[in-house]
Design an enzyme around this catalytic site. Structure first.
Site, PDB file in Angstrom:
ATOM      1  N   GLU B  49       0.816  -1.219   0.000  1.00  0.00           N
ATOM      2  CA  GLU B  49       0.000   0.000   0.000  1.00  0.00           C
ATOM      3  C   GLU B  49       0.842   1.259   0.000  1.00  0.00           C
ATOM      4  O   GLU B  49       0.422   2.302  -0.491  1.00  0.00           O
ATOM      5  CB  GLU B  49      -0.961   0.009   1.189  1.00  0.00           C
ATOM      6  CG  GLU B  49      -2.133  -0.957   1.056  1.00  0.00           C
ATOM      7  CD  GLU B  49      -1.824  -2.375   1.500  1.00  0.00           C
ATOM      8  OE1 GLU B  49      -0.636  -2.655   1.835  1.00  0.00           O
ATOM      9  OE2 GLU B  49      -2.737  -3.212   1.518  1.00  0.00           O
ATOM     10  N   PHE B 111     -12.360  -7.552  13.340  1.00  0.00           N
ATOM     11  CA  PHE B 111     -11.230  -7.991  12.529  1.00  0.00           C
ATOM     12  C   PHE B 111     -10.868  -6.909  11.505  1.00  0.00           C
ATOM     13  O   PHE B 111     -11.727  -6.404  10.796  1.00  0.00           O
ATOM     14  CB  PHE B 111     -11.577  -9.298  11.812  1.00  0.00           C
ATOM     15  CG  PHE B 111     -10.480  -9.771  10.901  1.00  0.00           C
ATOM     16  CD1 PHE B 111      -9.242 -10.145  11.410  1.00  0.00           C
ATOM     17  CD2 PHE B 111     -10.666  -9.811   9.526  1.00  0.00           C
ATOM     18  CE1 PHE B 111      -8.220 -10.558  10.574  1.00  0.00           C
ATOM     19  CE2 PHE B 111      -9.644 -10.225   8.684  1.00  0.00           C
ATOM     20  CZ  PHE B 111      -8.421 -10.606   9.212  1.00  0.00           C
ATOM     21  N   GLN B 112      -9.605  -6.561  11.470  1.00  0.00           N
ATOM     22  CA  GLN B 112      -9.084  -5.530  10.562  1.00  0.00           C
ATOM     23  C   GLN B 112      -9.776  -4.178  10.732  1.00  0.00           C
ATOM     24  O   GLN B 112      -9.904  -3.418   9.788  1.00  0.00           O
ATOM     25  CB  GLN B 112      -9.139  -6.010   9.111  1.00  0.00           C
ATOM     26  CG  GLN B 112      -8.203  -7.178   8.886  1.00  0.00           C
ATOM     27  CD  GLN B 112      -7.905  -7.476   7.438  1.00  0.00           C
ATOM     28  OE1 GLN B 112      -8.725  -7.247   6.566  1.00  0.00           O
ATOM     29  NE2 GLN B 112      -6.715  -7.998   7.184  1.00  0.00           N
ATOM     30  N   LYS B 161     -18.129  -1.114   5.087  1.00  0.00           N
ATOM     31  CA  LYS B 161     -18.531  -2.105   4.087  1.00  0.00           C
ATOM     32  C   LYS B 161     -20.034  -2.077   3.817  1.00  0.00           C
ATOM     33  O   LYS B 161     -20.467  -2.211   2.677  1.00  0.00           O
ATOM     34  CB  LYS B 161     -18.096  -3.487   4.569  1.00  0.00           C
ATOM     35  CG  LYS B 161     -18.303  -4.589   3.553  1.00  0.00           C
ATOM     36  CD  LYS B 161     -17.680  -5.893   4.033  1.00  0.00           C
ATOM     37  CE  LYS B 161     -18.173  -7.073   3.217  1.00  0.00           C
ATOM     38  NZ  LYS B 161     -17.192  -7.504   2.213  1.00  0.00           N
ATOM     39  N   MET B 477      23.718   9.821   3.561  1.00  0.00           N
ATOM     40  CA  MET B 477      23.508  11.120   4.193  1.00  0.00           C
ATOM     41  C   MET B 477      23.709  11.024   5.708  1.00  0.00           C
ATOM     42  O   MET B 477      24.269  11.942   6.322  1.00  0.00           O
ATOM     43  CB  MET B 477      22.116  11.652   3.859  1.00  0.00           C
ATOM     44  CG  MET B 477      21.856  13.042   4.390  1.00  0.00           C
ATOM     45  SD  MET B 477      23.098  14.229   3.814  1.00  0.00           S
ATOM     46  CE  MET B 477      22.301  14.858   2.334  1.00  0.00           C
TER      47      MET B 477
HETATM   48  C1  LIG Z   1      11.862   6.098   5.993  1.00  0.00           C
HETATM   49  C2  LIG Z   1      13.109   6.793   6.405  1.00  0.00           C
HETATM   50  N1  LIG Z   1      13.896   6.244   7.353  1.00  0.00           N
HETATM   51  C3  LIG Z   1      15.039   6.873   7.728  1.00  0.00           C
HETATM   52  C4  LIG Z   1      15.416   8.058   7.176  1.00  0.00           C
HETATM   53  C5  LIG Z   1      16.702   8.766   7.625  1.00  0.00           C
HETATM   54  N2  LIG Z   1      17.626   8.872   6.475  1.00  0.00           N
HETATM   55  C6  LIG Z   1      17.753  10.008   5.774  1.00  0.00           C
HETATM   56  S1  LIG Z   1      18.813   9.869   4.501  1.00  0.00           S
HETATM   57  C7  LIG Z   1      19.170   8.285   4.903  1.00  0.00           C
HETATM   58  C8  LIG Z   1      20.169   7.487   4.093  1.00  0.00           C
HETATM   59  C9  LIG Z   1      19.635   7.085   2.766  1.00  0.00           C
HETATM   60  O1  LIG Z   1      20.534   6.156   2.189  1.00  0.00           O
HETATM   61  P1  LIG Z   1      20.553   5.907   0.655  1.00  0.00           P
HETATM   62  O2  LIG Z   1      19.204   5.657   0.145  1.00  0.00           O
HETATM   63  O3  LIG Z   1      21.573   4.854   0.338  1.00  0.00           O
HETATM   64  O4  LIG Z   1      20.971   7.302   0.072  1.00  0.00           O
HETATM   65  P2  LIG Z   1      22.399   8.056   0.068  1.00  0.00           P
HETATM   66  O5  LIG Z   1      22.312   9.087   1.125  1.00  0.00           O
HETATM   67  O6  LIG Z   1      23.449   7.040   0.340  1.00  0.00           O
HETATM   68  O7  LIG Z   1      22.457   8.650  -1.282  1.00  0.00           O
HETATM   69  C10 LIG Z   1      18.453   7.899   6.028  1.00  0.00           C
HETATM   70  C11 LIG Z   1      18.557   6.579   6.681  1.00  0.00           C
HETATM   71  C12 LIG Z   1      14.542   8.601   6.221  1.00  0.00           C
HETATM   72  N3  LIG Z   1      14.775   9.782   5.651  1.00  0.00           N
HETATM   73  N4  LIG Z   1      13.419   7.944   5.833  1.00  0.00           N
END
Ligand SMILES: Cc1ncc(C[n+]2csc(CCOP(=O)(O)OP(=O)(O)O)c2C)c(N)n1
Ligand SMILES: [Mg+2]
Lengths: 163, 563
Positions: B49, B111-112, B161, B477
């Site tokens: 989803e 349920f659900q 529903k 990042m």
């Molecule tokens: C759902 C979610 N969980 C955690 C984060 C925190 N977060 C921000 S950037 C990042 C790293 C992303 O890694 P990648 O997709 O390999 O991208 P890169 O920065 O290496 O280009 C994380 C964990 C987020 N933004 N979204």
């Protein structure tokens, strides 16, 4: 920081109270009291909210309330000439020796005794915040056992003169 | 004619001009699914989803129309919450229909059963639980109206529903009127005239534009004003594409990973024209040092955005398009008598000087592949004529910095919420809206794994999305922050245990490419973009490359770390 009384007219529909409450909790706004009741129009409710914050926060609160879809109108009554009242029930210790003095206070403040027992009195007070503050203060030394407050309700005056 | 709630829903969607919805069935929406084969509305079956809601969001961002998704009760609905919050944070019009247990069971922990209206109250513009079949058509009409108008946003409609099964006369309302919702569309002309006065006095004016310019389609007005009045433009991440990215007056993005020129210009401007932007902390840095020398004009359709984070001198509550159109009208007459370009020349020269001093750049000396180089190549190959989606992290910032967006609605990125896993399903939705366009998801190796299951959806629906993974083996990042501010304690950010993305693509029936050498980047991208099916290009980039410039969180915009 100051207290503002907001009058909020909303569609009377399920969930509207929770939208307002969620707005305050989700954004970390301080709410002192909230009162909701139906109006003469059957699908409109009126909320009176007392909120606390500096000017910028109050401005945000008013705008955020307006942004809620079911909100019809928001007025900051603090900026207008308005009357505000709260009703409070106070159950106070009243042994024989203290009873006369308590009744005198009740009299002076034009409150009502609404329930009596051997050693307690329940008093109903209606008034603005300063009156209620004063009487709560005076009764505290007798020992307040229970207190129930409606929260403020308020209304803009029709003529802008203080009566 | 009397129709069931399920039939009515589909009829209403047709009336609203909905051509496609993204969804996933279950017991609480089976009545609706039972009618889908008889409807003109196409249904795309996703694999999760979250994929459905991001796809509806990507469809909406790329096309400017409302996106629609259909989900079942309970887990179906909760799986979409991240995507709903993503759309809410970026003000994207999406209408979400969820099934709910029959009314008689609501509140019984059936349920659900889940209180999805309660759960999504803070992350939707509005939501409804339909409690009476007589209200259904009005609610659907309102849902689309709310989603699209004012400050757009997601609206959820929860459908028990038994309501789907009840019958009522089909009579879709032609228009809506809600006494409690009347968004201001047009600006106060007195305020616009004030802006014109300020403009005539200003020596160093600057446009700071955001997503509102795109969602109200005010790009032409903005471009006219910037170019004719010779005012430099900087944009938020959400606003990229509203002003031509290759124009000399365009300074690129401002804020945490903004350009040197943009951040210096904010610091030195004497008139800041904020349009459809909301002074987000990633944009302003330390708020009390933001635009310290400027008179600030703020145009926004949402009054709560104005005076929220900064105090502004000229607030204008209005949709961006009529406001900028009014500004254009009020200044058109000045063009003959007043030489704006000459008036602003000194300032424009200064700004462009900053750009020459510290352009967006990277050190391209070693053997390895620089991620920025990859994005530059994507730009060159596509000539800017593609729809770019991004994941979140470094990949997102490089996609924002090194690709020049020429047109609105060509960058799909989760700005406000920063949702990893957004880009690929959003690209899928955009591809559905524009089957013949090149749609590319610039991805990170971490993010792409969050919604990778939609590979099956794009393959079987022939949506030839191109995924380019800037594969650095890190949650890059976060690693960058650990490197710069946490003594290189790379705790839980090394992701070098990863699937073979080429084989993974092939397993789904897509094409896979891997690039490990710089010389192959361009050639492989060109080849990949020509493939007429979904593609994953796994590009092994320099592992510890950082995004610069960078303003550390909480610092002033002028305190940039440069390459
Ligand atoms: C759902 C979610 N969980 C955690 C984060 C925190 N977060 C921000 S950037 C990042 C790293 C992303 O890694 P990648 O997709 O390999 O991208 P890169 O920065 O290496 O280009 C994380 C964990 C987020 N933004 N979204
Ligand atoms: Mg990575």
């Amino acid at each position: 920081m100051s207290k503002h009384t907001l009058s909020v007219m909303v569609e009377n529909e399920p969930g509207v109270l929770s939208r307002v409450a969620g707005l305050f909790s989700g954004r970390g706004f301080n709410i002192n009291s909230l009162n909701v009741a139906p109006t003469l129009e059957k699908d409109v409710s009126l909320m009176t909210i007392v909120a606390e914050g500096d000017d910028a926060i109050i401005e945000q609160i008013v705008k955020q309330l307006r942004k809620l879809i079911p909100t019809i109108k928001v007025k900051d009554l603090t900026e207008l000439n308005s009357v505000d009242r709260e009703m409070v029930l106070i159950k106070v210790n009243a042994e024989d020796s203290k009873r006369a003095e308590i009744l005198r206070i009740v009299d002076i403040f034009r409150c009502k005794v609404v329930d009596v027992s051997a050693d307690e009195l329940t008093i109903e007070i209606t008034g603005d915040q300063s009156k209620i503050g004063a009487i709560v203060n005076l009764l505290t030394r007798f020992g307040i056992k229970e207190i129930a407050r409606t929260g403020n309700v308020a209304m803009q005056r029709s003529m802008q003169i203080e009566l | 004619m009397k129709l069931t709630g399920a039939q009515i829903l589909l009829k209403c969607l047709e009336e609203e001009g909905v051509d496609v919805m993204f969804g996933f069935p279950g017991g609480a929406v089976i009545d609706i699914y039972d009618e889908i084969p008889n409807s003109k509305v196409e249904h795309i079956l996703v694999r999760h989803e979250q994929g459905a809601i991001h796809a509806a969001d990507g469809y909406a961002r790329a096309s400017g129309r409302a996106g629609v998704c259909l989900l079942t009760s309970g887990p179906g609905a909760t799986n979409a919450v991240t995507g709903i919050a993503t759309a809410y944070a970026d003000s994207i019009p999406v209408v979400i229909f969820t099934g709910q247990v029959p009314r008689a069971l609501i509140g019984n922990d059936a349920f659900q059963e889940v209180d999805i209206v309660g759960i999504t109250r803070p992350c939707t513009k509005h939501n409804y639980l339909v409690q009476d079949i007589k209200d259904l058509q009005t609610i659907i009409k309102q849902a689309f109206y709310l989603a699209r108008s004012g400050r757009p946003g997601p609206v959820l409609v929860d459908l028990p529903k038994d309501i789907q099964q009840q019958k009522v006369e089909f009579d879709y309302p032609k228009d809506v009127s809600m006494r409690s919702y009347k968004p201001t569309r047009k600006p106060h002309i007195g305020q616009i005239r004030k802006v014109v006065k300020l403009l005539k006095k200003a020596r160093r004016p600057l446009f700071y534009t955001g997503g509102g310019v795109i969602s109200s389609a005010a790009h032409e007005e903005l471009t006219w004003l910037g170019q004719k009045l010779s005012i430099p433009v900087t944009s938020t991440l959400m606003g990229l594409g509203a002003f031509p990215g290759d124009d000399d007056l365009f300074l690129g993005m401002l804020g945490m990973h903004g350009t040197y020129a943009a951040n210096m210009a904010v610091n030195d401007c004497d008139l800041l024209l904020a349009v459809g932007a909301r002074f987000d902390d990633r944009v302003t840095g330390r708020i009390d040092t933001f635009a310290p020398n400027a008179t600030i004009v703020h145009i926004d359709v949402d009054p709560t955005s104005i005076q929220k984070n900064v105090s502004v001198h000229v607030p204008i509550v209005s949709d961006c398009k009529p406001a900028l159109a009014a500004l254009k009208k009020e200044t058109e007459g000045t063009l003959e008598e007043f030489d704006w370009a000459a008036d602003h020349k000194e300032w424009v020269d200064e700004v462009q000087g900053w750009n020459r001093e510290h352009p967006l750049t990277y050190k391209d000396d070693g053997e390895g592949i620089k991620p920025q180089y990859v994005v530059e190549k994507i730009y060159e190959i596509t000539k800017g004529d593609a729809i770019i989606a991004t994941e979140v992290g470094q990949n997102q910032m490089w996609a924002a910095q090194f690709y020049k967006y020429a047109k609105p609605n060509t960058l799909l990125t989760s700005g406000g919420l920063g949702t990893m896993g957004y880009g690929f399903p959003a690209a899928m939705g955009a591809q559905k809206a524009f089957p013949d366009k090149l749609v590319i998801d610039i991805a990170g190796d971490g993010s792409i794994q969050m919604c990778i299951q939609e590979m099956m959806t794009v393959v079987c629906n022939k949506l030839p999305v191109k995924i380019v993974i800037l594969n650095n083996g890190y949650l890059g990042m976060v690693r960058q922050w650990q490197e710069l501010f946490y003594d290189k304690n790379y705790c839980a950010t090394c992701m070098d245990a990863q699937p073979d993305f080429v084989k993974l693509a092939e397993a789904y029936g897509a094409a896979g490419f891997r690039v490990t050498e710089k010389k192959d980047v361009e050639k492989t991208l060109r080849e990949a973009f020509k493939v007429d099916k979904p593609v994953i290009v796994d590009i092994r980039v320099e592992k510890e490359e950082n995004v610069y410039p960078m303003v550390p969180a909480g610092a002033s915009l002028t305190e940039m770390l440069l390459v």
